[in-house]
Design a protein around this motif. Structure first.
Motif, PDB file in Angstrom:
ATOM      1  N   GLY A   1       0.857  -1.173   0.000  1.00 27.60           N
ATOM      2  CA  GLY A   1       0.000   0.000   0.000  1.00 27.60           C
ATOM      3  C   GLY A   1       0.895   1.225   0.000  1.00 27.60           C
ATOM      4  N   SER A   2       1.057   1.845   1.184  1.00 27.73           N
ATOM      5  CA  SER A   2       1.978   2.976   1.310  1.00 27.73           C
ATOM      6  C   SER A   2       3.408   2.519   1.524  1.00 27.73           C
ATOM      7  N   CYS A   3       3.595   1.240   1.833  1.00 31.13           N
ATOM      8  CA  CYS A   3       4.935   0.694   2.037  1.00 31.13           C
ATOM      9  C   CYS A   3       5.736   0.710   0.735  1.00 31.13           C
ATOM     10  N   ILE A   4       7.042   0.534   0.886  1.00 34.28           N
ATOM     11  CA  ILE A   4       7.960   0.449  -0.249  1.00 34.28           C
ATOM     12  C   ILE A   4       8.608  -0.926  -0.260  1.00 34.28           C
ATOM     13  N   SER A   5       8.777  -1.483  -1.438  1.00 37.60           N
ATOM     14  CA  SER A   5       9.642  -2.641  -1.637  1.00 37.60           C
ATOM     15  C   SER A   5      10.737  -2.260  -2.616  1.00 37.60           C
ATOM     16  N   ALA A   6      11.969  -2.539  -2.222  1.00 33.10           N
ATOM     17  CA  ALA A   6      13.103  -2.393  -3.127  1.00 33.10           C
ATOM     18  C   ALA A   6      13.557  -3.782  -3.543  1.00 33.10           C
ATOM     19  N   CYS A   7      13.730  -3.970  -4.837  1.00 34.94           N
ATOM     20  CA  CYS A   7      14.246  -5.221  -5.386  1.00 34.94           C
ATOM     21  C   CYS A   7      15.697  -4.973  -5.793  1.00 34.94           C
ATOM     22  N   VAL A   8      16.609  -5.699  -5.175  1.00 34.77           N
ATOM     23  CA  VAL A   8      18.042  -5.474  -5.378  1.00 34.77           C
ATOM     24  C   VAL A   8      18.684  -6.777  -5.817  1.00 34.77           C
ATOM     25  N   ARG A   9      19.512  -6.724  -6.870  1.00 35.52           N
ATOM     26  CA  ARG A   9      20.196  -7.940  -7.305  1.00 35.52           C
ATOM     27  C   ARG A   9      21.515  -7.611  -7.981  1.00 35.52           C
ATOM     28  N   ASP A  10      22.412  -8.602  -7.977  1.00 37.30           N
ATOM     29  CA  ASP A  10      23.631  -8.549  -8.781  1.00 37.30           C
ATOM     30  C   ASP A  10      23.242  -9.001 -10.185  1.00 37.30           C
ATOM     31  N   LYS A  11      23.344  -8.107 -11.145  1.00 38.33           N
ATOM     32  CA  LYS A  11      22.834  -8.385 -12.490  1.00 38.33           C
ATOM     33  C   LYS A  11      23.631  -9.440 -13.238  1.00 38.33           C
ATOM     34  N   TYR A  12      24.824  -9.767 -12.761  1.00 44.75           N
ATOM     35  CA  TYR A  12      25.630 -10.789 -13.419  1.00 44.75           C
ATOM     36  C   TYR A  12      25.521 -12.152 -12.744  1.00 44.75           C
ATOM     37  N   LYS A  13      25.343 -12.165 -11.422  1.00 42.49           N
ATOM     38  CA  LYS A  13      25.317 -13.435 -10.695  1.00 42.49           C
ATOM     39  C   LYS A  13      23.910 -13.923 -10.388  1.00 42.49           C
TER      40      LYS A  13
ATOM     41  N   GLY B   1      17.223  -9.948  -3.846  1.00 43.59           N
ATOM     42  CA  GLY B   1      16.145 -10.061  -2.882  1.00 43.59           C
ATOM     43  C   GLY B   1      15.241  -8.848  -2.892  1.00 43.59           C
ATOM     44  N   MET B   2      14.252  -8.896  -2.012  1.00 47.40           N
ATOM     45  CA  MET B   2      13.259  -7.832  -1.895  1.00 47.40           C
ATOM     46  C   MET B   2      12.996  -7.559  -0.424  1.00 47.40           C
ATOM     47  N   ASN B   3      12.785  -6.279  -0.074  1.00 47.41           N
ATOM     48  CA  ASN B   3      12.340  -5.937   1.270  1.00 47.41           C
ATOM     49  C   ASN B   3      10.943  -5.339   1.217  1.00 47.41           C
ATOM     50  N   HIS B   4      10.394  -5.015   2.385  1.00 46.48           N
ATOM     51  CA  HIS B   4       9.052  -4.433   2.483  1.00 46.48           C
ATOM     52  C   HIS B   4       9.037  -3.599   3.752  1.00 46.48           C
ATOM     53  N   PHE B   5       9.140  -2.274   3.601  1.00 40.86           N
ATOM     54  CA  PHE B   5       9.229  -1.438   4.797  1.00 40.86           C
ATOM     55  C   PHE B   5       8.308  -0.237   4.718  1.00 40.86           C
ATOM     56  N   MET B   6       7.940   0.267   5.913  1.00 39.20           N
ATOM     57  CA  MET B   6       7.201   1.515   6.043  1.00 39.20           C
ATOM     58  C   MET B   6       7.834   2.321   7.158  1.00 39.20           C
ATOM     59  N   LEU B   7       8.125   3.591   6.908  1.00 37.06           N
ATOM     60  CA  LEU B   7       8.714   4.431   7.940  1.00 37.06           C
ATOM     61  C   LEU B   7       7.702   4.621   9.067  1.00 37.06           C
TER      62      LEU B   7
ATOM     63  N   VAL C   1      12.176  -0.230  -7.627  1.00 37.83           N
ATOM     64  CA  VAL C   1      11.428   0.241  -6.461  1.00 37.83           C
ATOM     65  C   VAL C   1       9.940   0.278  -6.772  1.00 37.83           C
ATOM     66  N   PHE C   2       9.132  -0.159  -5.790  1.00 34.24           N
ATOM     67  CA  PHE C   2       7.688  -0.234  -5.980  1.00 34.24           C
ATOM     68  C   PHE C   2       6.957   0.186  -4.709  1.00 34.24           C
ATOM     69  N   GLY C   3       5.726   0.684  -4.884  1.00 32.47           N
ATOM     70  CA  GLY C   3       4.879   1.015  -3.747  1.00 32.47           C
ATOM     71  C   GLY C   3       4.773   2.501  -3.494  1.00 32.47           C
ATOM     72  N   GLY C   4       4.572   2.856  -2.228  1.00 25.42           N
ATOM     73  CA  GLY C   4       4.452   4.255  -1.851  1.00 25.42           C
ATOM     74  C   GLY C   4       3.137   4.880  -2.272  1.00 25.42           C
ATOM     75  N   GLY C   5       2.069   4.082  -2.316  1.00 23.87           N
ATOM     76  CA  GLY C   5       0.780   4.604  -2.751  1.00 23.87           C
ATOM     77  C   GLY C   5       0.051   5.375  -1.662  1.00 23.87           C
ATOM     78  N   LYS C   6      -0.895   6.192  -2.078  1.00 24.84           N
ATOM     79  CA  LYS C   6      -1.804   6.874  -1.151  1.00 24.84           C
ATOM     80  C   LYS C   6      -3.120   6.117  -1.233  1.00 24.84           C
ATOM     81  N   VAL C   7      -3.243   5.080  -0.399  1.00 25.84           N
ATOM     82  CA  VAL C   7      -4.309   4.107  -0.601  1.00 25.84           C
ATOM     83  C   VAL C   7      -5.623   4.473   0.075  1.00 25.84           C
TER      84      VAL C   7
END
Length: 221
Positions: free
Chosen positions: A59-71, A75-81, A128-134
């Motif tokens: 919803g208002s939370c953010i998920s960042a998807c981070v990876r090594d593009k060669y290997k 992973g992904m996280n899911h956080f809200m301040l 990066v995904f999320g951060g909506g005003k739901v």
């Protein structure tokens, strides 16, 4: 229905073992995508080195998807301040540094785990995904916008490569992330009751506001 059609909904190989420290994450066979998946909730993250898909709903939370593009490790996280309840009622955020500690912790911990599992910082790419005003009740305090600003600033400060994002808007999102290829599937949940997603995030907020921060984590070189 023939046997050959049915088997596409069954696992074609054994589930890879959970990475060390991630046994608590809900992992299952996703019939629709035909792949093993890990579903993360607010305050969780997961990394994959074995071709798993990572799933979350934002919803208002953010998920960042981070990876090594060669290997192909990522992973992904899911956080809200976190926001203090009394300051929400006044229409203002306080203790922003305290809030940023939680977002910062989520980002740095995820990146550290990717590096521990063979990734290199110079090869990392971020989506990066999320951060909506739901909900309309979030008009006075746009937590989603503050989350977006935070993650953009973090990426800039750490000199990371942001290659894609889908942020803001009015609807929750379901995100499917495939770390081995970097592919992401995003679906706007226009029919889901927004208050269900909102209350889930509010419950997480109440929990983290009563717990101390877990300490600083430095990035590996």
């Amino acid at each position: 229905m023939s046997h050959s059609i049915r088997t596409q909904f069954q696992p074609t190989h054994l589930q890879p073992p959970a990475p060390k420290g991630f046994a608590h994450i809900n992992r299952y066979w996703d019939k629709q995508q035909g792949v093993y998946a890990a579903k993360i909730l607010p305050g969780e993250f997961y990394i994959s080195t074995g071709g798993e898909m990572i799933v979350t709903v934002l919803g208002s939370c953010i998920s960042a998807c981070v990876r090594d593009k060669y290997k192909g490790v990522g992973g992904m996280n899911h956080f809200m301040l976190p926001v203090q309840r009394e300051n929400m009622e006044m229409g203002a955020l306080s203790a922003l540094s305290e809030s940023a500690r939680y977002g910062n912790w989520a980002m740095e911990y995820l990146i550290n785990e990717v590096l521990k599992n063979g990734g290199e910082k110079r090869n990392l790419e971020v989506k990066v995904f999320g951060g909506g005003k739901v909900l309309e009740s979030m008009n006075k305090i746009d937590i989603g916008k503050k989350n977006i600003d935070f993650v953009h600033q973090f990426i800039e400060n750490e000199s990371l490569q942001l290659i894609a994002e889908d942020v803001g808007g009015l609807y929750p999102r379901k995100v499917l992330y495939f770390p081995d290829t970097g592919s992401v599937k995003v679906r706007k949940l226009k029919t889901i009751r927004n208050d269900v997603v909102f209350e889930r995030e509010r419950t997480y907020e109440r929990v983290i506001n009563t717990k101390p921060a877990q300490g600083d984590i430095e990035l590996f070189d």
